[in-house]
Design a protein around this motif. Structure first.
Motif, short mmCIF file in Angstrom:
data_model
loop_
_atom_site.label_atom_id
_atom_site.label_comp_id
_atom_site.label_asym_id
_atom_site.label_seq_id
_atom_site.Cartn_x
_atom_site.Cartn_y
_atom_site.Cartn_z
N PRO A 65 36.95 46.77 23.67
CA PRO A 65 37.79 46.05 24.63
C PRO A 65 38.82 45.14 23.97
CG PRO A 65 35.52 45.24 24.68
CD PRO A 65 35.52 46.46 23.83
N LEU A 66 38.62 44.77 22.71
CA LEU A 66 39.55 43.86 22.07
C LEU A 66 40.53 44.56 21.14
CD1 LEU A 66 37.11 40.91 21.28
CD2 LEU A 66 38.65 41.18 23.23
N ALA A 67 40.53 45.89 21.15
CA ALA A 67 41.42 46.61 20.23
C ALA A 67 42.86 46.18 20.44
CB ALA A 67 41.27 48.11 20.43
N ARG A 68 43.59 46.03 19.33
CA ARG A 68 44.96 45.53 19.38
C ARG A 68 45.98 46.64 19.22
NH1 ARG A 68 47.09 42.42 20.71
NH2 ARG A 68 48.39 41.63 19.05
N ARG A 113 49.21 59.26 29.83
CA ARG A 113 50.30 58.54 29.18
C ARG A 113 50.59 57.23 29.90
NH1 ARG A 113 54.24 62.62 26.23
NH2 ARG A 113 52.68 64.21 25.84
N LEU A 114 50.66 57.32 31.20
CA LEU A 114 50.97 56.12 31.97
C LEU A 114 49.83 55.11 31.87
CD1 LEU A 114 52.69 57.83 35.04
CD2 LEU A 114 53.80 56.57 33.18
N ALA A 115 48.59 55.61 31.85
CA ALA A 115 47.45 54.70 31.72
C ALA A 115 47.48 54.01 30.35
CB ALA A 115 46.14 55.48 31.88
N LEU A 116 47.90 54.76 29.33
CA LEU A 116 47.97 54.20 27.98
C LEU A 116 49.00 53.08 27.91
CD1 LEU A 116 46.76 54.67 25.19
CD2 LEU A 116 48.57 56.33 24.74
N ARG A 121 47.11 44.48 27.78
CA ARG A 121 46.41 43.87 26.65
C ARG A 121 47.40 43.28 25.64
NH1 ARG A 121 41.74 42.53 27.05
NH2 ARG A 121 42.12 42.03 24.89
N GLN A 122 48.69 43.43 25.88
CA GLN A 122 49.68 43.06 24.86
C GLN A 122 49.33 43.72 23.53
OE1 GLN A 122 52.63 40.44 25.17
NE2 GLN A 122 52.40 41.83 26.90
N TYR A 173 55.73 39.26 21.34
CA TYR A 173 55.19 40.53 20.91
C TYR A 173 53.84 40.41 20.23
CZ TYR A 173 59.36 43.20 21.87
OH TYR A 173 60.38 43.85 22.49
N GLY A 174 53.42 39.20 19.88
CA GLY A 174 52.16 39.09 19.19
C GLY A 174 52.19 39.70 17.81
N LEU A 175 53.18 39.34 16.99
CA LEU A 175 53.17 39.67 15.58
C LEU A 175 51.88 39.12 14.98
CD1 LEU A 175 55.82 40.96 14.66
CD2 LEU A 175 56.44 38.81 13.59
N SER A 176 51.33 39.82 13.99
CA SER A 176 50.12 39.30 13.34
C SER A 176 50.48 38.10 12.47
CB SER A 176 49.48 40.39 12.49
OG SER A 176 50.33 40.76 11.42
N ARG A 177 49.43 37.35 12.07
CA ARG A 177 49.69 36.21 11.17
C ARG A 177 50.34 36.70 9.89
NH1 ARG A 177 44.75 35.16 13.09
NH2 ARG A 177 43.73 36.04 11.25
N ARG A 178 49.79 37.80 9.34
CA ARG A 178 50.39 38.26 8.09
C ARG A 178 51.78 38.83 8.33
NH1 ARG A 178 46.36 43.15 6.40
NH2 ARG A 178 46.35 44.20 8.41
N GLY A 179 52.00 39.40 9.52
CA GLY A 179 53.33 39.88 9.84
C GLY A 179 54.33 38.74 9.81
#
Lengths: 502, 502
Positions: A265-268, A289-292, A299-300, B115-121
């Motif tokens: 659930p936390l995948a970025r 595709r639309l769901a993705l 989730r940003q 956009y939520g760039l990573s810290r290392r980004g």
């Protein structure tokens, strides 16, 4: 060591050993470092050295000048040449590095222990990357003999005989501007990608694209979803970037983001090949595709769209890229020319949202500056003048015929053993266990037996990280002509028949 | 929407907008995605659409086929075409990405937040990398006009008109074997580097070499020493690899490892340019070299030897590389061709101890596979046939004369303002504050004033991370002919005179 005793304990190689003064210099220096010529000891006169070693006095003088310049010897006025006194008494040990044995696993352990490889160095070194470049059927990859190298080399000459500053010194670390424009136009017309040329970042290939995006967008320990089964190179790049990998199932509609989200659930980020999943060949449905895209928005999170072989579609029309469907700027689109043109080209690109261009370029510069310029104007012209489109069209016909040859030999010789279905796209087919095997096959064992017979059929199970849900053989057909395919198909049948009866 | 009301709310670009079917397809798709064409609604007949938009019926049919293939529309037998019912009711919002403002700092913040760039980004994007490629005197870099592109392009054609499999598909991810052999022979003869060709790893340049070595050999949070002042690119690569940087002073004998060890006793690596320190030009003494090697042996640490411009030595003989002095295999030697040949080439190499070859190559493959092949056979031949040595000899003469021109204009026009001393090597000189300034100069201010006058004189203080211990101007002379140097020197004098009196 006055007068010139048996000073010279090394031989000169008068044929292939390079300049003699250099050899003399190196030999003397080694003796000084070894302690065989002690600090403060006197060297023989140049005349004596020259005589002893059958060298001209000029050669000897040049070698000694060099030793003098480097501080290994010093001169005392009117009193000849001495080994320098300033050499530290307790220098480093003068020994060759210890060489561990030749067993690979042992070697890796020994290297790590002996040299102190970093933890991540060991992780990187341990990521499996089977070589994909073999000449035997059914190895994957394009047909390099069909590439128009005559045109390519003519363009090379055109641009590099008298290159301007814009070529010899890259001014844009994102890529040669005409190439970026050519790629943007191509992607807009053929793939439905919506972008300005400035959003293109030319990189050395999909591997670097994924590696770069992982570092810019995610931090160590962040989670990224990958397709299971999937492409090992992607998993390797994510692992190298310190990401945790979440395996996400692929079904007949492609990657199932709902299932992925339930597991992670936390995948970025998610890495996905919606146009033609590797290795199964599934085309992702519009619904998925639309769901993705909706997941990424909510989730940003990021979608890394790997459009690795979209050029090779033989029937129907290619689906437009996810990138063009996404109104929220969460898709990073990745493409490569190495598969379409020739593998050693190492040229690919990212399409990133406008606001990410600067961060991506800045990160790229720190890692390796920018992509070499040599191929960039050539490829731009190759695209602009229609050679690229013509090549793709020719290859489509060629590869379609080869896929048919593979289907034919499967019907004719592999019936019951393997079941091979046509695919509207791609460069390989998957052969499933046939009715004669009751639909069951140890694909790794068959692949090994095939390899022994000179056939490069990869086991589908190697594309799984977890327990393989499906087994089959991945048969690349693009690089092999119809005769080779028919022949390899018959030999594969023999291998399998022997294996079934054994 | 039966019958064909005012469906089409978009214009077709009949000149530069690409194929009309493609435009029609894209416009209809967008309307479907926007909800302007509702799910389940009926589309006008092709005939009506064609009439409305002044298109051929064939064009309309093609566009609709595409929409059908992608699932945006569906047909019902005998009843025409409908917007697909399977489009999710609650799709992602249909809006363009928000675009932050144009102030760079604001933009970076906005991008990171949006956009939520990573810290290392963010870290990567914030590493300062001033562009080094300018045409104005005294910008650094080689003279690209003096490079024999005629020979280069002839070799390109020779190898790429009919390349074999060994070129079109790289078989050795460490580099093209003949190039590795040519580099090893060159380094052995000219730099005293002891290595077999197999120890060479061809990379895209020094930046990638440092980046790769940092990852393979050190872990996040490990400490690495760098020279202060030093080259920003090295610090950037180390920072990107998550290393902590320990600044180590450089004096007249080069980097002082004892001082470095006192400050950073746990450092696992040192990055050093012993042949010709950047930017000061110091040549490391033999005593310091041996102490450095002894430190690495004792600490089981690594020496990253950056031999970035050793080819350009005008007087005396070059000192042999550290690598050849080290009996314990703790030196990683880094060289680049981009400075000697032309900057956009992006080709360099690592020399690693034999047992580290496999781990380095494995790591490299995960990051970006291998170096593009296009230039590799060309460069191998360029070296083997003596073109490389001839080019270096020619450039030595050319650059020596240009250094002299810089010294001349300094004596003639900058006397009292700047003091410039000859250097036996390199491609730039440092100009120190002269007696007329009492030896004091705000080099940043002078550099800005010079830049306003079209002169690219970099402030030495920018090479420091900490408080600058010395100030001066870095004047590149290699890329600029005598006239340009004399002219720029005079203009610099005027700038400085104005600045002193203001």
């Amino acid at each position: 060591m006055p007068g010139g005793g048996n000073l010279v304990a090394f031989d000169l190689d008068r044929d292939g050993g390079g300049p003699l003064y250099r050899q003399l210099y190196a030999g003397l220096r080694q003796m000084i470092l070894d302690g065989r010529l002690a600090s403060g000891s006197r060297l023989p006169a140049n005349r004596v050295l020259a005589q002893d070693m059958s060298l001209s006095r000029n050669t000897v003088a040049t070698a000694l000048q060099q030793l003098l310049a480097e501080g290994y010897v010093e001169t005392r006025r009117g009193d000849g040449t001495y080994v320098a006194s300033e050499l530290p008494d307790a220098g480093p040990e003068r020994r060759r590095p210890e060489r561990p044995g030749h067993d690979p696993a042992q070697l890796r352990d020994d290297v790590a222990r002996h040299y102190g490889l970093s933890r991540r160095g060991r992780t990187l070194a341990a990521i499996p990357r089977p070589s994909m470049h073999q000449a035997a059927a059914f190895a994957p990859g394009p047909d390099i003999n069909a590439f128009p190298f005559d045109i390519w080399s003519r363009l090379l000459t055109r641009f590099w005989r008298r290159p301007g500053r814009d070529l010899a010194v890259s001014s844009d670390p994102g890529g040669y501007p005409p190439l970026k424009a050519a790629i943007a136009a191509y992607l807009g017309a053929m793939r439905g990608v919506r972008c300005e040329p400035g959003q293109i970042i030319v990189v050395s290939g999909a591997q670097q694209a994924i590696s770069l995006a992982s570092q810019v967008l995610l931090d160590h320990g962040d989670q990224a979803m990958v397709e299971e089964p999937g492409y090992g190179g992607i998993r390797g790049a994510l692992t190298a970037a310190g990401l945790r990998i979440a395996l996400t199932p692929v079904d007949d509609e492609g990657l199932d983001i709902a299932a992925g989200e339930a597991r992670a659930p936390l995948a970025r980020m998610v890495c996905v090949a919606p146009s033609h999943q590797y290795p199964l060949g599934v085309v992702m449905s519009l619904r998925r595709r639309l769901a993705l895209i909706e997941w990424a928005r909510r989730r940003q999170a990021w979608i890394l769209e790997d459009d690795y072989d979209s050029e090779y579609r033989y029937a129907g029309r290619p689906l437009a890229a996810l990138q063009g469907l996404d109104p929220t700027g969460r898709v990073i689109y990745v493409g490569s020319f190495s598969k379409v043109l020739f593998p050693s080209l190492r040229l690919g690109y990212l399409v990133v949202p406008p606001d990410l261009v600067d961060p991506f370029i800045a990160a790229r510069r720190v890692l390796d500056e920018h992509t070499a310029m040599l191929a960039q104007p050539v490829l731009a012209n190759f695209i602009d003048d229609g050679h690229f489109a013509a090549h793709v069209r020719r290859m489509r016909r060629l590869y379609a015929a080869r896929q048919q040859a593979l289907l034919d030999v499967a019907v004719k010789h592999l019936d019951g053993l393997l079941e091979v279905r046509a695919d509207e796209a791609g460069m390989h087919l998957i052969a499933w266990a046939g009715a004669g095997l009751n639909g069951v096959m140890d694909d790794g064992r068959v692949a090994r037996a095939a390899a022994d017979a000179g056939i490069a059929a990869a086991a589908l199970s190697t594309s799984y990280v977890g327990k393989p849900q499906r087994r089959g053989l991945m048969l690349g057909y693009a690089a092999h002509d119809e005769t080779a395919i028919a022949d390899a198909g018959q030999r594969l049948a023999a291998v399998m028949a022997a294996s079934v009866t054994s």
